[in-house]
Design an enzyme around this catalytic site. Structure first.
Site, short mmCIF file in Angstrom:
data_model
loop_
_atom_site.label_atom_id
_atom_site.label_comp_id
_atom_site.label_asym_id
_atom_site.label_seq_id
_atom_site.Cartn_x
_atom_site.Cartn_y
_atom_site.Cartn_z
N GLU A 46 -4.10 4.87 -54.09
CA GLU A 46 -5.23 5.78 -54.27
C GLU A 46 -4.89 7.13 -53.63
O GLU A 46 -4.61 7.21 -52.42
CB GLU A 46 -6.49 5.24 -53.62
CG GLU A 46 -7.69 6.15 -53.84
CD GLU A 46 -8.64 6.25 -52.65
OE1 GLU A 46 -9.76 6.73 -52.86
OE2 GLU A 46 -8.26 5.88 -51.52
N ASP B 98 -5.80 1.58 -50.68
CA ASP B 98 -6.83 2.56 -50.34
C ASP B 98 -6.27 3.64 -49.41
O ASP B 98 -5.38 3.38 -48.60
CB ASP B 98 -7.98 1.83 -49.65
CG ASP B 98 -9.13 2.75 -49.29
OD1 ASP B 98 -9.75 3.29 -50.22
OD2 ASP B 98 -9.40 2.93 -48.09
N GLY C 237 -26.24 -8.87 -51.77
CA GLY C 237 -26.04 -10.30 -51.95
C GLY C 237 -25.11 -10.73 -53.06
O GLY C 237 -24.93 -11.93 -53.29
#
Length: 600
Positions: free
Chosen positions: A348, A319, A144
């Protein structure tokens, strides 16, 4: 008829005048396309279709000095207009920060890495359309945290001393489970509504800039999530690598990646291994995109530019860079840097060898600003995890020296994104075990070359193992209203947590104005007896860093051994203790200590 049009709008004054729209709707490719109110704005160059009749790609060339902001795209069947779309071309925002010779993110900056779902819950963002609901009892579930929670705690990050936020991906991830991490994107133009909205993401960027801070977006174009809207109606026959698997999904008959990005440069790699690296799916829930498809390549490039412009981003972290076709990486870098020549872009590359990491930053004509320096992270954590009295050449401290001595392979080692850990690898405190050793490791990270990145929770002594990703991504205590402990305040932290928090904050806030860090070169000396000594030298400032990695032994320092770097200086002030030392006298280094002296 038309269900989607992407990009949803565009901007006027890019260097590249080409714009391609992906239009999706039932049998949309059967219609003819014309424009209205567009003569002074752009030229319609034609359309492209694929094997799927529900997709239509429209190509435009924008003209110079456009005044109007809207034009109309008309869809005809014969002589009849079936549908009209009003399309907006916006004014670009001020681009000064992208136009000088300095990168948008520099060695003076420090990056704070946050996984939004695990940091803080500040709003009530829900969706009945998306699968997963908030459940903090599930280690791999959604907990959350959201963008509002990050906005609410910008001051915390600023007080710690970090200048830049890197958030793991915030775009929609509508997986049925394990969607919290953000790397299985299901909509490239929509922030996940459980995190907030596009508007809230823009607000975060603006508030960071108001605080003279910066924002890095995590971009993913190697793969998507299995619930991406494309998967219910794939745009073309070869949109994905190993696309046949979609039709045989229940059989689990897919080609997976081998996670060995070094096959790209391995002179002895088999064709099977190279194929698995480049075209294998990251997991069975993450289909691999075929960036060699020209329409998809254009889509991904435009999407990146759209987000940079929309959110006025300061940097990109790419990524799984090593899993993407090299030709596309070159094409993508060229396109982004054409519009934003000084934008900081870090790729990355999760490898342990400098040779491979550096190669990914030099093999194309157009390259990223830097790569993630994980080889240094692995070596540093090993070096500071224990005192090693091995033979001179074999000691771990000597390996750290050797690691840095390979920097000649890098395009610019001062631009590398350095770290001790992140959301994918074992947390540094799980390796070094004690506060004293953590200080050595962090002190090194924040004073050596490169742009350092701290992972949220390091300042709270978080632990976690790479083999259990849920342990790497624990909730930040105090991020939820019902949390019993609030570590955003000193009162909510333990004595040990405050000790390391204060150490980091003192060092980071000094670092903000340290010219030797921002502009200086690194000069280091071969470690002896578990003592590593190095200098950061600029025209305006000179500092010496002395690290004693011995568990029990004091070490006497004779500054005359470093005469090439201390010549002309008489005194040194320890920026951590404010104590001054006469460089003509010998200095005792306590066991497991780091001293950072500003020379006078």
């Amino acid at each position: 008829m038309i269900q989607k049009i992407e990009p949803p709008y565009w901007w006027k004054s890019f260097e590249n005048k080409q714009l391609q729209l992906m239009v999706y709707g039932q049998n949309i490719s059967q219609y003819d396309v014309k424009t209205k109110d567009a003569d002074q704005i752009l030229r319609l160059d034609g359309t492209e279709i694929t094997h799927n009749p529900n997709y239509l790609f429209i190509n435009f060339t924008l003209k110079e000095n456009i005044l109007a902001e809207f034009f109309t795209i008309q869809f005809f069947k014969g002589e009849d207009i079936v549908e009209e779309i009003r399309y907006e071309l916006k004014e670009r925002n001020i681009q000064n920060k992208y136009e000088d010779d300095n990168l948008t993110i520099q060695p003076k900056d420090v990056v704070y890495l946050i996984m939004p779902d695990r940091f803080s819950k500040g709003g009530q963002f829900k969706s009945e359309r998306l699968y997963e609901r908030e459940n903090r009892d599930k280690p791999f579930g959604r907990h959350g945290g959201d963008l509002q929670g990050i906005i609410d705690h910008i001051d915390y990050v600023k007080d710690l001393g970090c200048s830049t936020l890197w958030l793991t991906p915030v775009l929609e991830n509508n997986a049925k489970e394990y969607s919290y991490h953000g790397y299985g994107i299901t909509d490239y133009y929509q922030v996940d509504v459980r995190l907030g909205s596009n508007d809230l993401y823009l607000e975060l960027s603006q508030k960071l800039h108001q605080n003279k801070m910066k924002l890095i977006k995590d971009v993913v174009f190697n793969h998507i999530g299995i619930q991406h809207w494309w998967l219910s109606d794939i745009p073309d026959d070869n949109w994905l690598n190993n696309q046949l698997y979609i039709a045989r999904y229940e059989a689990k008959n897919y080609l997976g990646t081998n996670y060995h990005v070094n096959t790209s440069f391995d002179p002895y790699a088999s064709s099977e291994d190279k194929l698995s690296t480049q075209e294998g799916w990251f997991t069975d829930q993450m289909p691999d995109l075929n960036q060699n498809h020209p329409l998809l390549a254009k889509y991904l490039i435009q999407n990146t530019i759209w987000w940079i412009e929309y959110a006025q981003l300061d940097g990109l972290r790419v990524d799984t860079f090593g899993y993407v076709f090299k030709e596309f990486n070159d094409q993508w870098c060229k396109a982004i840097l054409k519009e934003y020549p000084s934008l900081y872009i870090v790729a990355e590359v999760l490898v342990g060898e400098t040779s491979y990491a550096a190669r990914y930053n030099t093999y194309n004509k157009h390259n990223t600003s830097a790569v993630t320096d994980l080889p240094l992270a692995f070596t540093a954590c090993n070096s500071f995890s224990k005192s090693d009295k091995s033979k001179y050449w074999e000691s771990q401290m000597h390996q750290l020296y050797n690691q840095l001595s390979q920097d000649f392979l890098h395009k610019n080692p001062y631009q590398l994104l350095t770290c001790l850990d992140n959301h994918d690898i074992t947390r540094v405190f799980s390796k070094v075990k004690t506060v004293e050793r953590l200080k050595l490791a962090i002190g090194f990270l924040l004073t050596t070359r490169g742009i350092p990145q701290l992972y949220y929770g390091t300042e709270l002594l978080f632990e976690g193992e790479e083999s259990d990703h849920s342990s790497l991504r624990n909730d930040f205590p105090g991020g939820w209203d019902k949390d019993k402990v609030n570590a955003f305040t000193a009162e909510g932290r333990s004595d040990a947590q405050n000790e390391i928090w204060n150490f980091i904050s003192r060092l980071l806030n000094w670092r903000k104005n340290a010219k030797a860090i921002a502009e200086g070169k690194l000069v280091h000396f071969i470690p002896q007896d578990e003592v590593y000594v190095y200098f950061r030298i600029s025209k305006a400032q000179r500092i010496i860093v002395l690290i004693n990695n011995n568990d029990k032994d004091e070490v006497e320092i004779d500054f005359s051994k470093y005469k090439s770097c201390v010549k002309g200086y008489e005194m040194g002030r320890n920026i951590l203790s404010n104590l001054e030392f006469n460089l003509n006298e010998k200095m005792l280094l306590s066991p497991l200590s780091i001293s950072i002296l500003e020379l006078k």
